[in-house]
Design a protein around this motif. Structure first.
Motif, PDB file in Angstrom:
ATOM      1  N   SER A  16     -10.584   6.629  -3.370  1.00  0.00           N
ATOM      2  CA  SER A  16     -10.435   7.149  -4.583  1.00  0.00           C
ATOM      3  C   SER A  16      -8.933   8.016  -4.972  1.00  0.00           C
ATOM      4  O   SER A  16      -8.177   7.576  -5.668  1.00  0.00           O
ATOM      5  N   THR A  17      -8.981   8.614  -3.894  1.00  0.00           N
ATOM      6  CA  THR A  17      -7.535   9.524  -4.008  1.00  0.00           C
ATOM      7  C   THR A  17      -6.332   8.417  -3.498  1.00  0.00           C
ATOM      8  O   THR A  17      -5.241   8.492  -4.059  1.00  0.00           O
ATOM      9  N   LEU A  18      -6.549   7.815  -2.562  1.00  0.00           N
ATOM     10  CA  LEU A  18      -5.337   6.776  -2.286  1.00  0.00           C
ATOM     11  C   LEU A  18      -5.294   5.676  -3.328  1.00  0.00           C
ATOM     12  O   LEU A  18      -4.143   5.426  -3.610  1.00  0.00           O
ATOM     13  N   THR A  19      -6.355   5.408  -3.847  1.00  0.00           N
ATOM     14  CA  THR A  19      -6.049   4.212  -5.066  1.00  0.00           C
ATOM     15  C   THR A  19      -5.274   4.814  -6.353  1.00  0.00           C
ATOM     16  O   THR A  19      -4.764   4.342  -6.753  1.00  0.00           O
ATOM     17  N   GLU A  20      -5.944   6.119  -6.475  1.00  0.00           N
ATOM     18  CA  GLU A  20      -4.939   7.030  -7.726  1.00  0.00           C
ATOM     19  C   GLU A  20      -3.608   6.952  -7.464  1.00  0.00           C
ATOM     20  O   GLU A  20      -2.766   6.905  -8.291  1.00  0.00           O
ATOM     21  N   ARG A  21      -3.064   7.237  -6.155  1.00  0.00           N
ATOM     22  CA  ARG A  21      -1.863   7.281  -5.710  1.00  0.00           C
ATOM     23  C   ARG A  21      -1.079   6.187  -5.875  1.00  0.00           C
ATOM     24  O   ARG A  21       0.209   5.835  -6.160  1.00  0.00           O
ATOM     25  N   LEU A  22      -1.906   5.085  -5.025  1.00  0.00           N
ATOM     26  CA  LEU A  22      -1.193   3.938  -4.895  1.00  0.00           C
ATOM     27  C   LEU A  22      -0.850   3.007  -6.132  1.00  0.00           C
ATOM     28  O   LEU A  22       0.157   2.188  -6.027  1.00  0.00           O
ATOM     29  N   VAL A  23      -1.803   3.021  -7.074  1.00  0.00           N
ATOM     30  CA  VAL A  23      -1.707   2.108  -8.245  1.00  0.00           C
ATOM     31  C   VAL A  23      -0.225   2.658  -9.096  1.00  0.00           C
ATOM     32  O   VAL A  23       0.500   1.592  -9.450  1.00  0.00           O
ATOM     33  N   LYS A  24       0.253   3.899  -9.008  1.00  0.00           N
ATOM     34  CA  LYS A  24       1.842   4.314  -9.425  1.00  0.00           C
ATOM     35  C   LYS A  24       2.743   3.741  -8.652  1.00  0.00           C
ATOM     36  O   LYS A  24       4.019   4.033  -9.031  1.00  0.00           O
TER      37      LYS A  24
ATOM     38  N   ILE B  63      -8.179  -1.294  -0.169  1.00  0.00           N
ATOM     39  CA  ILE B  63      -8.166  -0.122   0.676  1.00  0.00           C
ATOM     40  C   ILE B  63      -9.236   0.111   1.353  1.00  0.00           C
ATOM     41  O   ILE B  63      -9.030   0.326   2.725  1.00  0.00           O
ATOM     42  N   ALA B  64     -10.266  -0.061   0.821  1.00  0.00           N
ATOM     43  CA  ALA B  64     -11.501   0.338   1.963  1.00  0.00           C
ATOM     44  C   ALA B  64     -11.555  -0.682   3.043  1.00  0.00           C
ATOM     45  O   ALA B  64     -11.918  -0.429   3.961  1.00  0.00           O
ATOM     46  N   LYS B  65     -11.231  -1.985   2.738  1.00  0.00           N
ATOM     47  CA  LYS B  65     -11.213  -2.910   3.908  1.00  0.00           C
ATOM     48  C   LYS B  65     -10.020  -2.726   4.959  1.00  0.00           C
ATOM     49  O   LYS B  65     -10.605  -2.573   6.001  1.00  0.00           O
ATOM     50  N   HIS B  66      -8.911  -2.362   4.394  1.00  0.00           N
ATOM     51  CA  HIS B  66      -7.981  -1.922   5.253  1.00  0.00           C
ATOM     52  C   HIS B  66      -8.120  -0.541   6.115  1.00  0.00           C
ATOM     53  O   HIS B  66      -7.980  -0.544   7.124  1.00  0.00           O
ATOM     54  N   LEU B  67      -8.918   0.220   5.388  1.00  0.00           N
ATOM     55  CA  LEU B  67      -9.046   1.482   6.229  1.00  0.00           C
ATOM     56  C   LEU B  67     -10.142   1.193   7.267  1.00  0.00           C
ATOM     57  O   LEU B  67     -10.100   1.845   8.251  1.00  0.00           O
ATOM     58  N   PHE B  68     -11.227   0.438   6.855  1.00  0.00           N
ATOM     59  CA  PHE B  68     -12.203   0.041   7.992  1.00  0.00           C
ATOM     60  C   PHE B  68     -11.476  -0.480   9.186  1.00  0.00           C
ATOM     61  O   PHE B  68     -11.800   0.025  10.215  1.00  0.00           O
ATOM     62  N   GLU B  69     -10.798  -1.341   8.934  1.00  0.00           N
ATOM     63  CA  GLU B  69      -9.839  -2.122  10.156  1.00  0.00           C
ATOM     64  C   GLU B  69      -9.029  -0.854  10.908  1.00  0.00           C
ATOM     65  O   GLU B  69      -8.851  -1.071  12.047  1.00  0.00           O
TER      66      GLU B  69
ATOM     67  N   ARG C 296       1.096  -7.118  -5.187  1.00  0.00           N
ATOM     68  CA  ARG C 296       0.321  -8.299  -5.864  1.00  0.00           C
ATOM     69  C   ARG C 296      -0.902  -8.239  -6.141  1.00  0.00           C
ATOM     70  O   ARG C 296      -1.691  -9.050  -6.799  1.00  0.00           O
ATOM     71  N   ILE C 297      -1.733  -7.231  -5.778  1.00  0.00           N
ATOM     72  CA  ILE C 297      -3.011  -7.060  -5.748  1.00  0.00           C
ATOM     73  C   ILE C 297      -3.549  -6.370  -7.202  1.00  0.00           C
ATOM     74  O   ILE C 297      -2.679  -5.324  -7.495  1.00  0.00           O
ATOM     75  N   PRO C 298      -4.175  -6.873  -8.079  1.00  0.00           N
ATOM     76  CA  PRO C 298      -4.633  -6.334  -9.373  1.00  0.00           C
ATOM     77  C   PRO C 298      -5.153  -4.808  -9.057  1.00  0.00           C
ATOM     78  O   PRO C 298      -5.816  -4.785  -8.092  1.00  0.00           O
ATOM     79  N   ASP C 299      -4.659  -3.993  -9.932  1.00  0.00           N
ATOM     80  CA  ASP C 299      -5.367  -2.663  -9.886  1.00  0.00           C
ATOM     81  C   ASP C 299      -6.729  -2.643  -9.779  1.00  0.00           C
ATOM     82  O   ASP C 299      -7.284  -1.629  -9.061  1.00  0.00           O
ATOM     83  N   GLU C 300      -7.669  -3.391 -10.435  1.00  0.00           N
ATOM     84  CA  GLU C 300      -9.084  -3.126 -10.002  1.00  0.00           C
ATOM     85  C   GLU C 300      -9.791  -3.789  -8.657  1.00  0.00           C
ATOM     86  O   GLU C 300     -10.712  -3.462  -8.315  1.00  0.00           O
TER      87      GLU C 300
END
Length: 173
Positions: free
Chosen positions: A105-113, A133-139, A123-127
């Motif tokens: 949630s922290t990363l999403t909040e920062r990266l949306v901007k 991010i979750a998938k990427h972090l897992f990898e 090109r990834i929709p905000d929603e």
């Protein structure tokens, strides 16, 4: 001593490395900025014009140049740097690695901007960003967790994070 800050994009590596550099008077190398200056293109331009594979080769070469030349500095690397080639092994061998960990949630909040500056998520929709991010972090966590130190950054000011880094550094000087 070379101090490397790693973590996912948006974890605060660039900002924290600037503050830390000012506190301990070490030269700062932001790997993406060094690459941009050297090749006179922004990272998004390199991705667009030459592709990610070309960028990852430049990144590895530039990382090795810095590590072979510098003896005392702070190095802020891109979120993907530890994942490619043997970069994480080289960083662990030649530097003190601090993983700046933030939750989704922290990363999403920062990266949306910041999407327009980030070619991987532009090109990834905000929603859909939290799932990406979750998938990427897992990898990437397999690599990030090889760090000597992990500092959680959620709900902490940059100054508090810098103080936590300074508290662990004397062990390694």
């Amino acid at each position: 001593m070379i101090i490397s800050l790693i973590g996912y994009m948006g974890s605060g590596k660039s900002h924290i490395s600037k503050l830390l550099s000012g506190k301990i008077n070490f030269q700062l190398f932001d790997l993406d900025k060094v690459i941009s200056t050297k090749y006179q293109q922004t990272i998004p331009e390199i991705f667009q014009n030459k592709g990610e594979i070309f960028f990852r080769k430049l990144e590895k070469e530039t990382l090795e140049e810095i590590l072979n030349k510098e003896k005392q500095c702070i190095l802020s690397v891109g979120g993907g740097t530890p994942v490619y080639y043997n970069n994480m092994d080289v960083l662990n061998e030649k530097t003190i690695i601090i993983y700046l960990r933030a939750n989704i949630s922290t990363l999403t909040e920062r990266l949306v901007k910041q999407k327009e500056k980030r070619p991987i998520i532009a090109r990834i929709p905000d929603e859909d960003l939290p799932e990406f991010i979750a998938k990427h972090l897992f990898e990437r966590n397999v690599f990030y967790n090889k760090s000597q130190f992990i500092i959680d950054t959620d709900n902490k000011s940059p100054e508090v994070i810098v103080e936590e880094i300074l508290a662990i550094l004397p062990q390694h000087q």
